[in-house]
Write an enzyme that holds these catalytic residues in place. Structure first.
Site, PDB file in Angstrom:
ATOM      1  N   HIS A   1      -0.173   1.173   3.208  1.00 48.29           N
ATOM      2  CA  HIS A   1       0.113   1.349   4.565  1.00 48.29           C
ATOM      3  C   HIS A   1       1.659   0.941   4.943  1.00 48.29           C
ATOM      4  O   HIS A   1       1.765  -0.531   4.914  1.00 48.29           O
ATOM      5  CB  HIS A   1      -0.931   0.655   5.403  1.00 48.29           C
ATOM      6  CG  HIS A   1      -0.919   0.795   6.978  1.00 48.29           C
ATOM      7  ND1 HIS A   1      -1.916   1.069   7.638  1.00 48.29           N
ATOM      8  CD2 HIS A   1       0.073   1.122   7.897  1.00 48.29           C
ATOM      9  CE1 HIS A   1      -1.718   1.329   8.910  1.00 48.29           C
ATOM     10  NE2 HIS A   1      -0.488   1.396   8.994  1.00 48.29           N
ATOM     11  N   ILE A   2       2.734   1.485   5.135  1.00 49.62           N
ATOM     12  CA  ILE A   2       3.888   0.993   5.193  1.00 49.62           C
ATOM     13  C   ILE A   2       4.174   0.108   6.497  1.00 49.62           C
ATOM     14  O   ILE A   2       3.424   0.321   7.391  1.00 49.62           O
ATOM     15  CB  ILE A   2       4.885   2.340   5.316  1.00 49.62           C
ATOM     16  CG1 ILE A   2       4.709   3.201   6.343  1.00 49.62           C
ATOM     17  CG2 ILE A   2       5.052   3.202   4.007  1.00 49.62           C
ATOM     18  CD1 ILE A   2       5.905   4.090   6.686  1.00 49.62           C
ATOM     19  N   HIS A   3       4.995  -0.752   6.399  1.00 53.72           N
ATOM     20  CA  HIS A   3       5.452  -1.576   7.413  1.00 53.72           C
ATOM     21  C   HIS A   3       7.014  -2.030   7.200  1.00 53.72           C
ATOM     22  O   HIS A   3       7.641  -2.082   6.193  1.00 53.72           O
ATOM     23  CB  HIS A   3       4.458  -2.927   7.302  1.00 53.72           C
ATOM     24  CG  HIS A   3       4.406  -3.385   5.757  1.00 53.72           C
ATOM     25  ND1 HIS A   3       3.602  -2.685   4.886  1.00 53.72           N
ATOM     26  CD2 HIS A   3       4.962  -4.532   5.437  1.00 53.72           C
ATOM     27  CE1 HIS A   3       3.586  -3.391   3.917  1.00 53.72           C
ATOM     28  NE2 HIS A   3       4.614  -4.487   4.029  1.00 53.72           N
ATOM     29  N   ILE A   4       7.711  -2.293   8.635  1.00 49.72           N
ATOM     30  CA  ILE A   4       8.853  -2.890   8.471  1.00 49.72           C
ATOM     31  C   ILE A   4       8.918  -4.180   8.802  1.00 49.72           C
ATOM     32  O   ILE A   4       8.308  -4.628   9.617  1.00 49.72           O
ATOM     33  CB  ILE A   4       9.985  -1.956   9.749  1.00 49.72           C
ATOM     34  CG1 ILE A   4       9.806  -0.540   9.547  1.00 49.72           C
ATOM     35  CG2 ILE A   4      11.269  -2.618   9.734  1.00 49.72           C
ATOM     36  CD1 ILE A   4      10.591   0.302  10.620  1.00 49.72           C
TER      37      ILE A   4
END
Ligand SMILES: [Zn+2]
Length: 174
Positions: free
Chosen positions: A121-124
């Site tokens: 789950h991508i995140h910045i």
């Protein structure tokens, strides 16, 4: 980025990774809003949300994540990507209000090999930086205070974000 002295991250490294109930980030969003403080969810947008990192590199380490569960940045639609960048901006404004950092690391680790802790789950990451913070943290040996400060940090950042969002709304109305 220089590696920071972060002993509490051992708790994360040692924690079992194959959680039976799936993605840790999706779990934050599926939970009722009344649990947002416990889940460190600072703000819910239309397509994405802001949360404090439970295993921070520095105090005030924020993450901006899409609601969509994906490991592929290129699969996100334009509205989601735009909102995520706007929320990165809001996070920077809020951090400036609360902690007056001298700089920020903003970025993403895509894939385990690139250093992603939760690769599915991508995140910045938005990490506030101060001059000499690595040395400062190593020398004072008080780094363990940072995770203990999470609830306090959460409250001041949540309040700052409210201010920032109010200002943004006013500006758009003009
Ligand atoms: Zn997810």
């Amino acid at each position: 980025m220089k590696r920071l002295w972060t002993p509490w991250r051992m708790a994360y490294i040692k924690a079992p990774k194959d959680k039976p109930n799936g993605c840790v980030f999706c779990a934050k969003i599926k939970a009722a809003r009344e649990h947002d403080r416990d889940n460190l969810v600072l703000f819910r947008g239309r397509h994405s949300f802001i949360a404090l990192n439970l295993y921070p590199y520095t105090n005030g380490h924020i993450m901006v994540m899409p609601y969509q569960h994906t490991s592929n940045l290129e699969l996100l639609d334009g509205a989601t990507l735009k909102e995520m960048m706007l929320l990165v901006g809001d996070s920077i404004r809020a951090l400036r209000l609360v902690a007056n950092p001298q700089g920020f690391n903003v970025g993403m680790n895509l894939g385990k090999v690139a250093g992603a802790g939760v690769e599915e789950h991508i995140h910045i990451h938005v990490v506030p930086r101060w001059g000499g913070d690595t040395d400062f943290m190593a020398v004072t040996a008080d780094v363990r205070k940072i995770p203990e400060m999470l609830p306090e940090t959460f409250d001041s950042l949540a309040e700052a974000l409210k201010q920032v969002r109010r200002a943004v709304r006013k500006k758009r109305k003009r």
